[in-house]
Design a protein around this motif. Structure first.
Motif, PDB file in Angstrom:
ATOM      1  N   SER A 110       1.891   2.204  -3.300  1.00  0.00           N
ATOM      2  CA  SER A 110       0.725   2.740  -4.033  1.00  0.00           C
ATOM      3  C   SER A 110       0.792   2.487  -5.539  1.00  0.00           C
ATOM      4  O   SER A 110       0.789   3.432  -6.341  1.00  0.00           O
ATOM      5  CB  SER A 110       0.551   4.235  -3.753  1.00  0.00           C
ATOM      6  OG  SER A 110       1.678   4.973  -4.168  1.00  0.00           O
ATOM      7  N   ASN A 153      -6.335  -6.426  -4.640  1.00  0.00           N
ATOM      8  CA  ASN A 153      -7.135  -5.203  -4.754  1.00  0.00           C
ATOM      9  C   ASN A 153      -6.373  -3.919  -4.452  1.00  0.00           C
ATOM     10  O   ASN A 153      -6.951  -2.827  -4.497  1.00  0.00           O
ATOM     11  CB  ASN A 153      -8.351  -5.297  -3.817  1.00  0.00           C
ATOM     12  CG  ASN A 153      -9.332  -6.373  -4.265  1.00  0.00           C
ATOM     13  OD1 ASN A 153      -9.418  -6.679  -5.450  1.00  0.00           O
ATOM     14  ND2 ASN A 153     -10.056  -6.956  -3.325  1.00  0.00           N
ATOM     15  N   LYS A 169       0.839  -1.213   0.000  1.00  0.00           N
ATOM     16  CA  LYS A 169       0.000   0.000   0.000  1.00  0.00           C
ATOM     17  C   LYS A 169       0.869   1.256   0.000  1.00  0.00           C
ATOM     18  O   LYS A 169       0.528   2.261  -0.639  1.00  0.00           O
ATOM     19  CB  LYS A 169      -0.943  -0.009   1.200  1.00  0.00           C
ATOM     20  CG  LYS A 169      -2.142  -0.928   1.041  1.00  0.00           C
ATOM     21  CD  LYS A 169      -3.058  -0.868   2.253  1.00  0.00           C
ATOM     22  CE  LYS A 169      -4.297  -1.741   2.045  1.00  0.00           C
ATOM     23  NZ  LYS A 169      -5.179  -1.733   3.246  1.00  0.00           N
ATOM     24  N   ASP A 213      -0.232   1.618  -9.375  1.00  0.00           N
ATOM     25  CA  ASP A 213      -1.389   1.658 -10.273  1.00  0.00           C
ATOM     26  C   ASP A 213      -1.617   0.260 -10.847  1.00  0.00           C
ATOM     27  O   ASP A 213      -2.754  -0.143 -11.069  1.00  0.00           O
ATOM     28  CB  ASP A 213      -1.146   2.650 -11.417  1.00  0.00           C
ATOM     29  CG  ASP A 213      -0.999   4.075 -10.927  1.00  0.00           C
ATOM     30  OD1 ASP A 213      -1.879   4.537 -10.185  1.00  0.00           O
ATOM     31  OD2 ASP A 213       0.017   4.712 -11.260  1.00  0.00           O
ATOM     32  N   SER A 273      -4.428  -5.943 -11.257  1.00  0.00           N
ATOM     33  CA  SER A 273      -3.367  -6.903 -10.952  1.00  0.00           C
ATOM     34  C   SER A 273      -3.353  -7.925 -12.086  1.00  0.00           C
ATOM     35  O   SER A 273      -4.400  -8.514 -12.406  1.00  0.00           O
ATOM     36  CB  SER A 273      -3.627  -7.611  -9.612  1.00  0.00           C
ATOM     37  OG  SER A 273      -3.487  -6.717  -8.531  1.00  0.00           O
ATOM     38  N   ILE A 330     -10.426   4.779 -16.308  1.00  0.00           N
ATOM     39  CA  ILE A 330      -9.699   4.761 -15.044  1.00  0.00           C
ATOM     40  C   ILE A 330     -10.177   5.887 -14.145  1.00  0.00           C
ATOM     41  O   ILE A 330     -10.144   5.802 -12.931  1.00  0.00           O
ATOM     42  CB  ILE A 330      -8.184   4.903 -15.319  1.00  0.00           C
ATOM     43  CG1 ILE A 330      -7.667   3.687 -16.062  1.00  0.00           C
ATOM     44  CG2 ILE A 330      -7.381   5.103 -14.024  1.00  0.00           C
ATOM     45  CD1 ILE A 330      -6.259   3.824 -16.567  1.00  0.00           C
ATOM     46  N   PRO A 367      -3.742  -2.332  -6.190  1.00  0.00           N
ATOM     47  CA  PRO A 367      -3.496  -1.404  -7.308  1.00  0.00           C
ATOM     48  C   PRO A 367      -4.748  -0.633  -7.712  1.00  0.00           C
ATOM     49  O   PRO A 367      -5.873  -1.155  -7.627  1.00  0.00           O
ATOM     50  CB  PRO A 367      -3.043  -2.330  -8.443  1.00  0.00           C
ATOM     51  CG  PRO A 367      -2.638  -3.590  -7.782  1.00  0.00           C
ATOM     52  CD  PRO A 367      -3.498  -3.727  -6.573  1.00  0.00           C
ATOM     53  N   SER A 368      -4.556   0.574  -8.190  1.00  0.00           N
ATOM     54  CA  SER A 368      -5.687   1.410  -8.602  1.00  0.00           C
ATOM     55  C   SER A 368      -6.266   0.991  -9.946  1.00  0.00           C
ATOM     56  O   SER A 368      -7.425   1.261 -10.240  1.00  0.00           O
ATOM     57  CB  SER A 368      -5.247   2.876  -8.669  1.00  0.00           C
ATOM     58  OG  SER A 368      -4.201   3.045  -9.616  1.00  0.00           O
ATOM     59  N   ILE A 369      -5.452   0.308 -10.777  1.00  0.00           N
ATOM     60  CA  ILE A 369      -5.941  -0.113 -12.095  1.00  0.00           C
ATOM     61  C   ILE A 369      -6.224  -1.613 -12.130  1.00  0.00           C
ATOM     62  O   ILE A 369      -7.357  -2.032 -12.344  1.00  0.00           O
ATOM     63  CB  ILE A 369      -4.927   0.248 -13.203  1.00  0.00           C
ATOM     64  CG1 ILE A 369      -4.718   1.762 -13.257  1.00  0.00           C
ATOM     65  CG2 ILE A 369      -5.427  -0.261 -14.568  1.00  0.00           C
ATOM     66  CD1 ILE A 369      -3.652   2.193 -14.247  1.00  0.00           C
TER      67      ILE A 369
END
Length: 264
Positions: A96, A114, A93, A98, A120, A262, A116-118
């Motif tokens: 951080s 879960n 985390k 993406d 795995s 995104i 990554p922001s975009i």
């Protein structure tokens, strides 16, 4: 785009990592480390371990001529058993990412998937869903199932290599190929294809959902590849009885499917 890669960084996987790092040099590579197993082994265990070591030695020699593997600037060793722990989750985390990419890595829990922001994404040596799990270039060779020799990129979910497919790669084949040469060809294609996927993400600014896998296929475990099967393939290759047919290289991508912004 912040990229974190989890990989044991073995010789074969380094071909994929090198291609990613050439285009994304700031990517962080988290390398799982394992404590040495001091368990006493019987002769079968020692022979099996020897065959594995010989196979990877041959692969490393073919790629790097006994030289050290290339250095990775942003490499972080991390205990494998801690990656799914609270310590590992908090560490990831803080990075951080993406995008999280795995290439020969431990299975990840949902809490890690879960982060990554975009997305795995896994780089898998094998054509899912028919060949999931371990040694999934070996098994189609062993069964002479040549149409399914290759690799794929897929989203990571709670299953073993069951997430939505982003691409399938099928290396060129000929009668002189071996498990080692196919490992190398598949790695080259997987590396090139994941770079194209990353570039597509950057240009579209959209999540690429891929396509669902329509069957369960088979999940091969590491223990399924026994001494007999390994020796049988070796003897076939030495005797020239593998009879691999000629095939042209092919890459199938699912980058043009309906995507999700995104920034939505």
């Amino acid at each position: 785009m912040k990229i974190v890669i989890i990989s044991e960084c073995k010789a074969r996987e380094m071909l994929v990592l090198e291609k990613i790092l050439l285009h994304y040099p700031r990517a962080v590579v988290l390398q799982p480390t394992f404590s040495k197993n001091k368990k006493r082994r019987n002769w079968k265990g020692l022979l099996r371990r020897g065959l594995i070591k010989a196979r990877y030695g041959k692969l490393k020699k073919a790629l790097y001529s006994n030289k050290k593997l290339p250095e990775i600037v942003n490499r972080i060793p991390f205990e494998a058993q801690k990656i799914n722990s609270e310590e590992g989750i908090n560490f990831l985390k803080r990075l951080s990412p993406d995008l999280l990419i795995t290439c020969r890595a431990p299975l990840l829990k949902e809490d890690v998937i879960n982060i990554p922001s975009i997305a795995s994404v896994n780089v898998h040596y094998g054509i899912s869903p028919k060949y999931r799990g371990n040694d999934t270039l070996f098994w189609p060779l062993f069964h002479k199932d040549y149409d399914y020799i290759g690799g794929c990129l897929h989203h990571i979910n709670k299953g073993v290599d069951t997430g939505n497919l982003l691409a399938e790669v099928y290396p060129a084949l000929n009668k002189d190929d071996s498990e080692t040469s196919i490992d190398i060809k598949t790695s080259e294609l997987l590396g090139e294809t994941i770079v194209k996927y990353l570039q597509k993400l950057e240009t579209t600014h959209r999540i690429i959902p891929g396509v669902k896998q329509l069957s369960k296929g088979q999940n091969f475990k590491a223990v399924d590849r026994g001494i007999r099967q390994s020796l049988q393939l070796i003897f076939r290759e030495i005797a020239g009885k593998q009879q691999i047919p000629n095939r042209q290289e092919k890459v199938v991508t699912h980058f043009e499917e309906e995507s999700i912004s995104i920034f939505a």
